[in-house]
Structures are given as structure tokens and as C-alpha cells.
Scaffold this motif. Structure first.
Motif, PDB file in Angstrom:
ATOM      1  N   ILE A  59       0.588  -1.087  -0.389  1.00 25.13           N
ATOM      2  CA  ILE A  59       0.084  -0.126  -0.227  1.00 25.13           C
ATOM      3  C   ILE A  59       0.909   1.481   0.421  1.00 25.13           C
ATOM      4  N   THR A  62       2.707   1.233  -3.364  1.00 25.53           N
ATOM      5  CA  THR A  62       1.591   1.833  -4.305  1.00 25.53           C
ATOM      6  C   THR A  62       1.316   3.971  -4.792  1.00 25.53           C
ATOM      7  N   ARG A  66       2.202   7.029  -6.907  1.00 26.80           N
ATOM      8  CA  ARG A  66       1.517   7.535  -7.541  1.00 26.80           C
ATOM      9  C   ARG A  66       1.746   8.696  -7.979  1.00 26.80           C
ATOM     10  N   ILE A  72      -6.447  10.790  -3.537  1.00 25.50           N
ATOM     11  CA  ILE A  72      -7.472   9.377  -3.326  1.00 25.50           C
ATOM     12  C   ILE A  72      -8.064   9.439  -2.162  1.00 25.50           C
ATOM     13  N   ILE A  74      -8.364   5.870   0.559  1.00 21.60           N
ATOM     14  CA  ILE A  74      -8.367   4.095   1.127  1.00 21.60           C
ATOM     15  C   ILE A  74      -8.916   4.115   1.524  1.00 21.60           C
ATOM     16  N   CYS A 230      -3.477  12.025   0.078  1.00 21.75           N
ATOM     17  CA  CYS A 230      -4.365  10.110   0.098  1.00 21.75           C
ATOM     18  C   CYS A 230      -4.639  10.164   1.681  1.00 21.75           C
ATOM     19  N   GLU A 261     -19.567   3.976  -0.196  1.00 23.11           N
ATOM     20  CA  GLU A 261     -18.674   3.776  -2.433  1.00 23.11           C
ATOM     21  C   GLU A 261     -18.357   5.523  -2.804  1.00 23.11           C
ATOM     22  N   ILE A 264     -15.511   6.222  -0.445  1.00 18.11           N
ATOM     23  CA  ILE A 264     -14.141   5.521  -0.555  1.00 18.11           C
ATOM     24  C   ILE A 264     -13.689   5.247  -2.226  1.00 18.11           C
ATOM     25  N   GLN A 265     -12.718   5.143  -2.901  1.00 20.71           N
ATOM     26  CA  GLN A 265     -12.054   4.800  -4.141  1.00 20.71           C
ATOM     27  C   GLN A 265     -11.296   3.704  -3.805  1.00 20.71           C
ATOM     28  N   VAL A 266     -10.771   3.359  -3.097  1.00 20.56           N
ATOM     29  CA  VAL A 266      -9.570   1.915  -2.721  1.00 20.56           C
ATOM     30  C   VAL A 266     -10.460   1.112  -1.454  1.00 20.56           C
ATOM     31  N   PRO A 267     -11.612   0.505  -1.835  1.00 12.44           N
ATOM     32  CA  PRO A 267     -11.177  -0.468  -0.526  1.00 12.44           C
ATOM     33  C   PRO A 267     -11.054  -1.564  -0.394  1.00 12.44           C
ATOM     34  N   LEU A 268     -10.086  -1.881   0.760  1.00 15.59           N
ATOM     35  CA  LEU A 268      -9.593  -3.027   1.393  1.00 15.59           C
ATOM     36  C   LEU A 268      -9.416  -3.331   2.139  1.00 15.59           C
TER      37      LEU A 268
END
Length: 748
Positions: A59, A62, A66, A72, A74, A230, A261, A264-268
Motif C-alpha cells: 500500500i 503504491t 502514484r 485518493i 483508501i 491521499c 462507495e 472510498i475509491q480503494v476499499p481494502l
């Protein structure tokens, strides 16, 4: 830690694993000042024991590499206690390796209101950026102004409403004329020129209340449009979705997730913890708790704990926090129950309390169901009725599948409570289970839930000390020790001694028996419709057990010494019932051969005779008098007993009423349970007649009650003494007529 290694590497049943030594015992000199496991997160990948460092590093890599300058968000999802904060710490460590990345941690817990949250967030950013030479003044000042403006004016954005803060009432409208868009453009330009990337870590969102949760997501939505920024938000998505769903959309979990949704653009999701690593964490805590309490586990206990924990409890051991919570509960509880329960089973029960709290409470509140089982449920040619245990599991394990409940019942509950299975365990198993302090023993069940010895029970540790003292101490010290026990505790003490008697050292048997016999006066005399013998009879059983421990060559003398020492005399008589020979007993329960009885009876008769010299036996011993007179009769015959009785009645004729009263028993009303006096029966009349001539007694009664004794009534009215006098005269008259009286054997 050999046993722990075996636990964490278990892949085969216990019988296929090489034998191991016991656990290491505790060293008091090396005890930690604070042995409890902390819930603090790790701070470095070197402390990672669940293999999540690569995930955190990926993570971080990334984010750092970027190229897209847009912001963004996360989301790092995981349940409470699963290690989200530790992953953030490892991400921060990895991001620190990149000079162009500025990592900022923001804790939303520190701010009591929405206004303070906004100001605090931008103040935190401004302070962090103010430490960067390239941004020291301009960006920091702009961010602080931006936060101030947001807190002072009413901002309306799609899906977001912010009301003016209290400060606006006092500070006027000066800042309200500042353009937010202009401020944002200046901040974006400065960040772009600096080449820096902001990474903002926000943790513990799932611990906020509903309003605070709404506020933090408003904040993110407002500020997430900054370029080269971020956000990493760590929370339990199910908890946060439920909180947001109450405010946005149609409500409920789905509405909350729909809102997430949009942000959050990147759900982990956190990678699941490796099962073996989590087991190792739990068992390291177990080992530390055992060592702290100074408890050593035998191999068999290790096997029991290993099998049932791994099969029945481990599937519910889902997060590191739960593993630490379990270890901490043992750290607290084990010193309280040391020596009083089966430690392996206690640790399993504590596992139930931590992992299945409702099931733990259900077992605690339904002892009969688990101790006795459901009995024979199947009737020939009929379907069995519903299982009460299965129904209880449904209620106590909400959300579980039938397979999960079956695993818990078969692999855990049945191991703890054998009678819940299909095998039939007779009453003899209760003694076997009690000998190892198992929870399936009725005597030990409550100890597992009260963290010690319940009121009215007696500590096993205390009993072990008492046995040593009664076996080796001076007589006066022995008697003093027993005198400390209140009468309500004596029945339990006798029961515990009985459970241990068959395993006692031979040398301890006689001293212990003599101590119990001497202190028979402390034994309570229970009354009740369902009391069969009570504590005195149990004490007689105990003495018989102890005498059987003594070699046959020495046993006769030992029995005689016990009978001679037993006090009071009525207890000595009770002891003789179980120490003398009986053809009704199997060989394993025989104490003396039949030839050994006469010396015992002679000894007792001598004690009865001596006691009678003080005052008549019937006055001293009440309802025990008939048995004592029988012993005297057995030794001296009627001619030896009758003169003493006549002497008492001649001196005081009304004493005959007291004598006859001892031959009338006590009954109990079925509905009320209250005691009622019974009637004089023909067998009692025969016993009396064997001691003293009946005509002598009739003459006494006629002299005191008059002519009514010539026509006695079995159901006479009046005081109890008059009723018994009539019944004696009635049975005597019928006996002389060689006929059975009509109501003589009727029960009251």
C-alpha cells in the motif's frame, strides 16, 4: 515451552504425537511486574507476526509511486482488534523511506465537536506542513485559514451540510468573504510546486459515536479534493456502514455502504490472520498465565486442552485482540482456582466465556441439563423429541450455522459433559469425575463459574492440608482443627473425605478415622422426608472406607479403637452398623469377618452399660435409645437390662412415657412436608417386650391413666404420651389374645 510447541504444530490426534514433558513451573523471582498482554499496536515490521508487513509495504509503495496528482481515499477494513492500527504503523514506517511523502496521523477522538474537528484537522495539517522547509509558511498558513473559514461559514455541498460554529457569532463576517475556491487553488499550486505528497492516516473511526462518524466523513468529503493528497481511513466497515446508514439514503447497512462507495475509491480488507500464528499468540498467553500462577500441567491435561481448544474454540478465535483478551482472562483467573478445579477444563470454560459468552451463561444457568444430560430421548418406533441442548445452542449462538453448533457440541461440550452424548454413564462416574475435579462433577461445577470455592463448599487445598494435619498432628490440634468447621460445612467435608479415602496412604487411615470418630458430636442430625441416614451415615461409610485401607491383620484392633473412641455413643452405634459384618454386602465392602463382630458388640454394650450409670439411656439419647438397648440386650440379655429400666420407672413412673416415646418414629406430610409423629408399631412393642416384662409396664400405665387402659383405643385423643400409652396397651391386649390388632400397623 515444549507443550506449547506441540499445541501450535498439532496436525494429528494426541495419540500420534510424541510424548512431552510437563510445562515449566513459575519462578516467583522472575515474575513480570505487569504480566497482562497489552493491546498496543506494533510499531515496526520487525514485530510483525501475522505476515502483514508485505501488505502494508505494498500500500505504501503504491501511494508513494502514484503519478496521478489527484487525491485518493483508501479504506482499510477489518473488525475490531484485527490489527488495523498495526498495519497503519507499518505503512507509516514504509512511507518514511520516501522523502517526497509527508505522513500525517490524525486522531478524531481528540475533538469534542464538529467545529473543533474541522479546526483541529486543518491545524494538524498546517503544523505538519509547517515543518517542511518548502512549505513552512505559505501552505501552513493557507490550510489554517481554510479550516477556519469552513468552521465559520455555512457551506453547502452535495450530500454535506455544515452549520456555522459558535465562533461565527463573535468573530463577525470578515472571513466569510474569503473564497474557498481561491484558497484551495493556492494550496494545490503550492503542493504541486513542492513535489510533496500528503498521506493522511485516520484511525479508530469505528469507535466514534454516530454523530462523530458523520462528522469525520463530512470532513473527508470536503477536504479530499486537494491534489497530491491521499487519505487512508481504517475502520470496521460493518460498524461504520450501520452508523452512516441511519443518516443517509434509505437507512440500514446497504445505505451506509452506498455512501461509503462515494467516498472510498480503494476499499481494502485486511488479510486474514494466519490460523497457526493466531493460535501461537493465544497459547503463548496461556503459557505465561500458567507460569505466573505456578501451575504445571500433566501430559493428559495438555492433551485434553489441546484437542478441545483447537477443535471447539479455535474457529471462533478470529483476531489478535481476542487472543490477548483470552490470555488476560486466564492471567487473572488461574491463581483464584489453582488446586480447586481441573485446570485444562477451566481454561476451556474460560474460552467459552470469552468466545461464546451466551453459551457460557446458558451452561452456568442450566447445570442439571449438562450434568445429567437429556436421558433416553428415543422411544421405540417414534421420532425422538427435540433436543433441549440443541435448542439452547440455537439461542446461545446467534448467527451460527447448524454445522458450527454441531462442532461445538460434539468437539467441546461433549468432552466437558460426557452425559450430553450418547454413552450411558452410571452414578459411579460421579466419583471418578470428582477425583479429577472435572466440571461434569456436580461437586465441582459451580467452582468453574465463581472463580473459587462457593459458599458452603470446602477448598480442595484446605482438605489436603487438613488430611495431613489429622493424620500426623497431636490429638488436641486435630480436634481443634475440626472444631473450626461450622455444622453446615461438615456434610461437605465428610463427602470430600469419602471421595479421597480410597486413595489415602495406609498410614494415614487410622489417625484420620480416629479424629473423625472422636468428633462425631459435630455431625449434624438432618431431618426430612427424603433424608436417608444423613451425615452420620455418610461418616459411617467414611470410617468403613478408612478401615478397609488397613491390612487385614491389623484391622480388628483398628476397628475396636475407632468404636471405642467414637463420640457420642449414638455415633459409635452408627459406626458399628458399617464396621461389623453383614451378609448383604459384597466382598469389596466387607470390613471384618463375621467372627470379628462379638468383640465389637461387647465393647459397645460395655459403653452403653457405663453410660446408663449416669442417667437412663432413653433420657440421654432419645430416638437412638432403642438401638443402644438392642446392643445392651445382645450382650447381657433381658435379665441384664430389665432391672435398670424397672429402677428408673419405680423411681419416677412417668419416665415410662419418655421411654415409650423413643420407640415412636416421625413421619412427614406429603403436601406440606411438615413433620408428624408416627404410631407405635407391633415391631416396636416386640422390641420393648424383649427388654422388660410388658405386664409391668401395663401396671404402670393403669396406675397413672386409670381404667381407660382396660379398653385402650389405638386412635385415642389427647396428648402424645396418652396416645402412645393407649397404643401400647392396645397392642399388648391384642398380642395376649394371639390376634393382630386391626390398626396396629397403620401409618399415620
Amino acid at each position: 515451552m515444549k507443550w506449547l510447541d506441540r499445541l501450535i504444530r498439532k496436525t494429528t490426534p494426541p495419540e500420534d504425537v510424541p510424548k512431552v514433558e510437563d510445562t515449566a513451573s513459575a519462578d516467583p523471582d522472575t515474575e513480570a511486574k505487569d504480566p497482562y498482554s497489552s493491546d498496543e499496536p506494533i510499531t515496526s515490521k520487525t514485530q510483525d507476526r501475522f505476515g502483514r508487513a508485505p501488505f502494508a509495504a505494498r500500500i505504501a509503495q503504491t501511494i508513494a509511486h502514484r503519478a496521478d496528482p489527484s487525491s485518493i481515499v483508501i479504506g482499510l477494513f477489518g473488525p475490531w482488534g484485527d490489527g488495523k492500527t498495526s498495519v497503519l504503523k507499518m505503512m507509516e514506517e514504509a512511507l518514511d523511506q520516501h522523502e517526497h511523502v509527508i505522513t500525517i496521523r490524525f486522531n478524531p477522538w481528540h475533538f469534542p465537536s464538529e467545529d473543533a474537528l474541522l479546526r483541529g484537522f486543518f491545524s494538524t495539517l498546517s503544523q505538519a506542513l509547517g515543518e517542511e522547509p518548502a512549505l513552512k509558511e505559505k501552505v501552513a498558513a493557507l490550510l489554517e485559514t481554510y479550516g477556519g473559514v469552513l468552521s465559520l461559514i455555512s457551506v453547502s455541498l452535495p450530500g454535506v451540510d455544515l452549520n456555522p460554529g459558535e465562533a461565527a457569532k463573535n468573530m463577525g463576517e470578515s472571513l466569510s468573504r474569503v473564497s474557498l475556491d481561491q484558497l484551495k487553488e493556492k494550496i494545490d499550486a503550492l503542493l504541486g510546486h513542492s513535489g510533496k505528497r500528503l498521506v493522511i492516516l485516520i484511525d479508530d473511526i469505528d469507535r466514534l459515536d454516530r454523530d462523530e462518524t458523520h462528522a469525520i466523513f463530512k470532513l473527508v468529503k470536503l477536504s479530499a479534493s486537494f491534489r497530491r493528497t491521499c487519505y487512508v481511513l481504517a475502520f470496521d466497515d460493518s460498524v461504520v456502514a450501520a452508523a452512516l446508514g441511519e443518516r443517509y439514503g434509505a437507512g440500514g447497512d446497504e445505505a451506509g455502504r452506498a455512501f461509503l462507495e462515494k467516498i472510498i475509491q480503494v476499499p481494502l480488507h485486511l488479510p486474514p490472520v494466519d490460523r497457526i500464528s493466531l493460535r501461537q499468540l493465544a497459547f503463548e498467553g496461556v503459557e505465561q498465565a500458567l507460569g505466573q500462577a505456578g501451575i504445571t500441567l500433566e501430559k493428559q491435561q495438555v492433551d485434553i486442552f489441546m484437542r478441545h481448544f483447537v477443535d471447539g474454540l479455535e474457529p471462533k478465535l478470529e483476531t489478535p485482540r481476542v487472543a490477548k483478551l483470552y490470555a488476560n482472562s486466564l492471567m487473572f483467573a488461574l491463581p483464584l482456582v489453582k488446586g480447586e478445579v481441573n485446570i485444562a477444563e477451566f481454561m476451556l470454560v474460560e474460552g467459552l466465556r470469552v468466545l461464546y459468552p451466551k453459551l457460557y451463561a446458558a451452561i452456568r444457568d442450566n447445570p442439571d441439563l449438562f450434568l445429567k444430560g437429556e436421558g433416553e430421548r428415543r422411544v421405540r418406533n417414534l421420532e425422538p423429541p427435540p433436543s433441549r441442548i440443541n435448542d439452547l445452542l440455537v439461542d446461545a449462538m446467534p448467527g451460527s450455522t447448524s454445522n458450527e453448533r454441531e462442532v461445538v457440541r460434539e468437539r467441546l461440550i461433549k468432552g466437558l459433559f460426557p452425559r450430553t452424548g450418547n454413552m450411558n454413564y452410571g452414578g459411579e462416574w460421579d466419583e471418578i469425575w470428582a477425583s479429577t475435579q472435572r466440571i461434569c462433577s456436580g461437586r465441582y461445577f459451580r467452582r468453574y463459574f465463581v472463580y473459587g470455592v462457593p459458599e458452603g463448599d470446602i477448598s480442595d487445598t484446605e482438605v489436603a492440608t487438613l488430611i495431613v494435619a489429622l493424620s500426623t498432628g497431636a490429638v488436641a490440634d486435630q480436634d481443634a482443627r475440626l472444631a473450626r468447621y461450622p455444622k453446615r460445612a461438615i456434610p461437605q467435608l465428610i463427602q470430600v473425605l469419602r471421595e479421597r479415602a480410597d486413595q489415602l496412604d495406609v498410614q494415614a487411615a487410622l489417625p484420620l478415622a480416629l479424629a473423625v470418630a472422636r468428633n462425631g458430636g459435630q455431625l449434624p442430625r438432618e431431618r426430612g422426608a427424603f433424608v436417608l441416614g444423613g451425615t452420620r451415615m455418610q461418616a459411617g461409610f467414611l470410617l468403613a472406607q478408612l478401615m478397609r485401607r488397613i491390612p487385614q491383620a491389623d484391622r480388628q484392633a483398628a476397628v475396636e479403637s475407632v468404636v471405642q473412641s467414637a463420640q457420642p455413643l449414638s455415633f459409635a452405634m452408627e459406626c458399628s452398623r458399617w464396621l461389623t459384618h453383614s451378609h448383604d454386602r459384597t466382598e469389596e465392602y466387607v470390613v471384618l469377618p463375621e467372627a470379628g463382630d462379638p468383640p465389637i458388640y461387647a465393647l459397645l454394650a460395655d459403653r452403653v452399660r457405663t453410660a446408663n450409670n449416669g442417667s437412663p439411656i432413653f433420657q440421654q439419647f432419645g430416638t437412638d435409645a432403642p438401638g443402644l438397648y438392642w446392643l445392651w440386650l445382645k450382650a447381657d440379655g433381658k435379665e441384664g437390662v430389665e432391672p435398670h429400666l424397672r429402677q428408673a420407672f419405680d423411681a419416677r413412673p412417668e419416665a415410662l412415657d419418655e421411654f415409650l416415646d423413643t420407640y415412636v418414629g416421625e413421619g412427614w406430610e406429603m403436601e406440606s412436608g411438615l413433620p408428624v409423629r408416627s404410631d407405635l408399631r407391633r415391631e416396636s412393642y416386640d422390641q420393648i417386650a424383649s427388654l422388660i416384662t410388658p405386664e409391668y409396664l401395663i401396671a404402670n400405665l393403669r396406675a397413672r391413666y386409670g381404667a381407660e387402659m382396660d379398653n385402650p383405643q389405638y386412635r385415642a385423643d389427647g396428648p402424645m404420651a396418652r396416645k402412645i400409652a393407649h397404643q401400647f396397651a392396645y397392642i399388648h391386649k391384642a398380642a395376649n389374645q394371639a390376634g393382630e390388632p386391626e390398626d396396629a400397623d397403620a401409618e399415620s
